[in-house]
Motif scaffolding. Structure first.
Motif, short mmCIF file in Angstrom:
data_model
loop_
_atom_site.label_atom_id
_atom_site.label_comp_id
_atom_site.label_asym_id
_atom_site.label_seq_id
_atom_site.Cartn_x
_atom_site.Cartn_y
_atom_site.Cartn_z
N ILE A 129 45.49 39.62 35.66
CA ILE A 129 44.15 39.58 36.26
C ILE A 129 44.27 40.17 37.68
O ILE A 129 45.13 39.75 38.46
CB ILE A 129 43.58 38.17 36.34
N ILE A 130 43.41 41.14 37.98
CA ILE A 130 43.35 41.73 39.31
C ILE A 130 41.93 41.54 39.84
O ILE A 130 40.97 41.97 39.19
CB ILE A 130 43.71 43.22 39.30
N ILE A 131 41.83 40.89 40.98
CA ILE A 131 40.53 40.69 41.64
C ILE A 131 40.60 41.39 42.98
O ILE A 131 41.54 41.19 43.75
CB ILE A 131 40.21 39.19 41.83
N SER A 132 39.60 42.21 43.26
CA SER A 132 39.53 42.88 44.55
C SER A 132 38.10 42.84 45.06
O SER A 132 37.15 42.89 44.27
CB SER A 132 40.01 44.33 44.45
N SER A 133 37.97 42.76 46.38
CA SER A 133 36.64 42.73 46.96
C SER A 133 36.73 42.91 48.47
O SER A 133 37.77 42.69 49.09
CB SER A 133 35.93 41.40 46.63
N THR A 134 35.63 43.35 49.04
CA THR A 134 35.47 43.28 50.49
C THR A 134 34.90 41.91 50.85
O THR A 134 34.46 41.16 49.99
CB THR A 134 34.51 44.38 50.97
N SER A 135 34.93 41.59 52.10
CA SER A 135 34.46 40.27 52.54
C SER A 135 32.96 40.15 52.38
O SER A 135 32.21 41.12 52.55
CB SER A 135 34.83 40.03 54.01
#
Length: 277
Positions: A270-276
């Motif tokens: 599982i890869i989760i990425s995001s900006t704040s």
């Protein structure tokens, strides 16, 4: 170029007679051919020749030796799953190295569309290389990055490598909006089209919502929701801009997919990425 020339065709499909063609355009070292006249005894449908992809290799007097490939769904640089390729030793060595080293593969073969310089070979930053190493080492990755630093780009390049050099894997790409998920898949498709023909694993399915390679790997997209990919059991789940998904919906997504991902085999990621947010 631009004049009528007699050619001798040699490649993955043998042609029983010479054909007469006109070279009209050039892209890199490849020639796209039009106005093709084919002998009746060639045993090959004329209409398919008009979209064939030819590579000019050598010239002897007024004769050209050409290698050609048939397009998949009319896309001339897209290798079909049943299209065989004769590989040289250095190409086999490159495939072996790319299989073992995703960073090498990305730096040498993945092209991206930059805002200032157009399509360019991807140059990774140290934090992106470190992210790739984390993706390989750990099953679960959560990444919070700044805007416009290439977070989605590096994950997308990793997904492309993962799908090309593994077998029978399902990769799901989810974003906070379906439009964003479609854009991510489109950019991945563009990077794939810029790969050398011999490096491509071959394509079985190619559309705006999913692609499937000859090695059995599939990439599907959906919006981040509990029923976005209900019924699927992905080996690699990517959640893009997950911080912008409402918290109630985040919990639904986690309850839907995380138990399956955690109870599966050790190769599930599982890869989760995001900006704040």
């Amino acid at each position: 170029l631009g004049e009528q020339t007699n050619v001798v065709c040699k490649g993955r499909r043998e042609i029983s007679s010479a054909v007469s063609i006109t070279l009209v355009t050039k892209r890199s070292n490849h020639q796209k051919l039009h106005n093709t006249n084919i002998a009746k005894n060639s045993g090959f449908p004329r209409k398919k020749w008009l979209n064939a992809h030819f590579s000019l290799t050598t010239r002897q007097s007024n004769h050209y030796k050409l290698f050609f490939t048939m397009p998949f769904n009319g896309i001339y640089n897209l290798r079909a799953a049943n299209e065989s390729v004769k590989l040289e030793m250095w190409q086999l060595q490159e495939i072996e190295r790319c299989t073992k080293d995703p960073i090498y593969f990305i730096r040498h073969y993945v092209y991206i569309n930059t805002k200032d310089e157009g399509t360019q070979l991807m140059k990774t930053y140290p934090f992106q290389d470190e992210a790739i190493r984390r993706f390989l080492k750990y099953r679960f990755n959560i990444n919070r990055w700044s805007r416009q630093v290439g977070k989605s780009t590096i994950v997308r390049a990793f997904i492309l490598w993962y799908a090309m050099f593994h077998e029978d894997q399902l990769i799901a790409m989810l974003a906070n909006k379906l439009m964003l998920a479609k854009e991510q898949l489109q950019l991945l498709r563009e990077s794939y089209l810029n790969l050398p023909f011999w490096l491509q694993p071959g394509v079985k399915l190619w559309n705006k919502m999913s692609i499937q390679f000859a090695n059995g790997c599939r990439i599907i997209i959906a919006a981040s929701s509990s029923d976005g990919i209900r019924g699927f059991s992905p080996n690699l789940l990517y959640l893009d801009e997950f911080a912008f998904v409402p918290k109630a919906l985040q919990q639904e997504v986690c309850m839907e997919f995380f138990p399956t991902m955690m109870s599966g085999e050790s190769n599930r990621k599982i890869i989760i990425s995001s900006t704040s947010n």
